[in-house]
Design a protein around this motif. Sequence first.
Motif, PDB file in Angstrom:
ATOM      1  N   SER A   1     -10.851   8.405   2.925  1.00 35.34           N
ATOM      2  CA  SER A   1     -12.087   7.984   3.065  1.00 35.34           C
ATOM      3  C   SER A   1     -12.739   7.156   4.226  1.00 35.34           C
ATOM      4  CB  SER A   1     -12.711   7.482   1.717  1.00 35.34           C
ATOM      5  OG  SER A   1     -11.954   5.889   1.541  1.00 35.34           O
TER       6      SER A   1
ATOM      7  N   ARG B   1       2.332   4.825   0.839  1.00 40.01           N
ATOM      8  CA  ARG B   1       2.141   5.392   2.161  1.00 40.01           C
ATOM      9  C   ARG B   1       1.435   6.736   1.921  1.00 40.01           C
ATOM     10  NH1 ARG B   1       8.003   4.863   5.079  1.00 40.01           N
ATOM     11  NH2 ARG B   1       6.852   6.027   6.783  1.00 40.01           N
ATOM     12  N   GLU B   2       1.360   7.262   0.672  1.00 36.22           N
ATOM     13  CA  GLU B   2       0.670   8.465   0.504  1.00 36.22           C
ATOM     14  C   GLU B   2      -0.836   8.360   0.781  1.00 36.22           C
ATOM     15  OE1 GLU B   2       0.642   8.249  -4.224  1.00 36.22           O
ATOM     16  OE2 GLU B   2       1.853   9.743  -3.282  1.00 36.22           O
ATOM     17  N   ARG B   3      -1.341   7.102   0.758  1.00 33.36           N
ATOM     18  CA  ARG B   3      -2.823   6.938   0.780  1.00 33.36           C
ATOM     19  C   ARG B   3      -3.286   6.844   2.002  1.00 33.36           C
ATOM     20  NH1 ARG B   3      -4.783   1.618  -1.443  1.00 33.36           N
ATOM     21  NH2 ARG B   3      -6.663   2.516  -0.680  1.00 33.36           N
ATOM     22  N   ILE B   4      -2.172   6.520   2.970  1.00 26.90           N
ATOM     23  CA  ILE B   4      -2.578   6.305   4.330  1.00 26.90           C
ATOM     24  C   ILE B   4      -2.551   7.546   5.261  1.00 26.90           C
ATOM     25  CG2 ILE B   4      -1.756   5.192   6.622  1.00 26.90           C
ATOM     26  CD1 ILE B   4      -0.330   3.250   4.824  1.00 26.90           C
ATOM     27  N   THR B   5      -3.713   8.091   5.762  1.00 32.53           N
ATOM     28  CA  THR B   5      -3.806   9.240   6.651  1.00 32.53           C
ATOM     29  C   THR B   5      -3.658   8.781   8.017  1.00 32.53           C
ATOM     30  OG1 THR B   5      -6.390   9.177   6.440  1.00 32.53           O
ATOM     31  CG2 THR B   5      -5.148  10.306   4.625  1.00 32.53           C
TER      32      THR B   5
ATOM     33  N   VAL C   1       0.950  -1.141  -0.186  1.00 30.61           N
ATOM     34  CA  VAL C   1      -0.077   0.017  -0.183  1.00 30.61           C
ATOM     35  C   VAL C   1       1.016   1.236  -0.062  1.00 30.61           C
ATOM     36  CG1 VAL C   1      -1.699   1.322   1.301  1.00 30.61           C
ATOM     37  CG2 VAL C   1      -1.913  -1.188   1.069  1.00 30.61           C
TER      38      VAL C   1
ATOM     39  N   THR D   1      -7.281   4.843   4.936  1.00 30.29           N
ATOM     40  CA  THR D   1      -7.354   5.898   3.938  1.00 30.29           C
ATOM     41  C   THR D   1      -8.096   7.213   4.441  1.00 30.29           C
ATOM     42  OG1 THR D   1      -9.282   5.259   2.729  1.00 30.29           O
ATOM     43  CG2 THR D   1      -7.107   4.308   2.244  1.00 30.29           C
TER      44      THR D   1
ATOM     45  N   ALA E   1      -7.134   0.136   4.397  1.00 30.55           N
ATOM     46  CA  ALA E   1      -5.961  -0.081   3.526  1.00 30.55           C
ATOM     47  C   ALA E   1      -5.337  -1.317   3.642  1.00 30.55           C
ATOM     48  CB  ALA E   1      -5.080   1.204   3.154  1.00 30.55           C
TER      49      ALA E   1
END
Length: 219
Positions: A134, A100-104, A98, A132, A138
């Motif tokens: 949303s 890392r930029e998708r993980i908030t 996954v 994520t 993830a």
Amino acid sequence: MAETVRQVPQKYGVPEHVFHPRLGSYGRRLAASAAPLLLVVLAVGAIFYRRPAGPVTGVLALTALAGLVGAYVNLRPALAVLTPGFVLVSRWVGFHAVARERITQVVTVEKLLAPRSGSGRSRGRPYLWFVTASGRRALGLDGTVWDARTLDELARASGAQHVNFRQATPAQVSENWRRLVPWHVRHPRLRYAASSLALLTVIALLGWWALASTAGSVG
């Protein structure tokens, strides 16, 4: 099978942090593997002691193989890796990666309690979810294999906003992240009932096949 950091593909970058479950997690892993290992013992025992006919022996051998696979799912080496751009978790073939930029956020629960447990109960398993923007899951790491300390270290090393629960039920976690906790975790009793029923059914079939084939060979 992805089991060592040397197997991380170069396209994901150079590993910065590598995590393995601690030895203390093997108690839960062995407990989770007890049912499939029992299936292996019963199937192999039926083959050697009852010596059923050829087709039944084939079914018993496949049943034993399925039990071995089920046990290996929990006992196999596990690996989590952080590279500059990805979070990777080992699986049967390759890695689940996954960006890392998708993980908030990263959410950890030191003790995820049963759905109807009171706050005073201490039993539970650790869990980790990468989330994520949303609110979707993830990537998740199950407390059957992983220990709370390693999951906490992984969460902190990821650099994402870390939300930690000392203990919580699936409903309490879902108050803020409705899509985070998977169905089989929210309804463990149904899962256990289904797996127990399947095990009992297989045991009954194994016994019936072994006895029927033995009686047929004697007759």
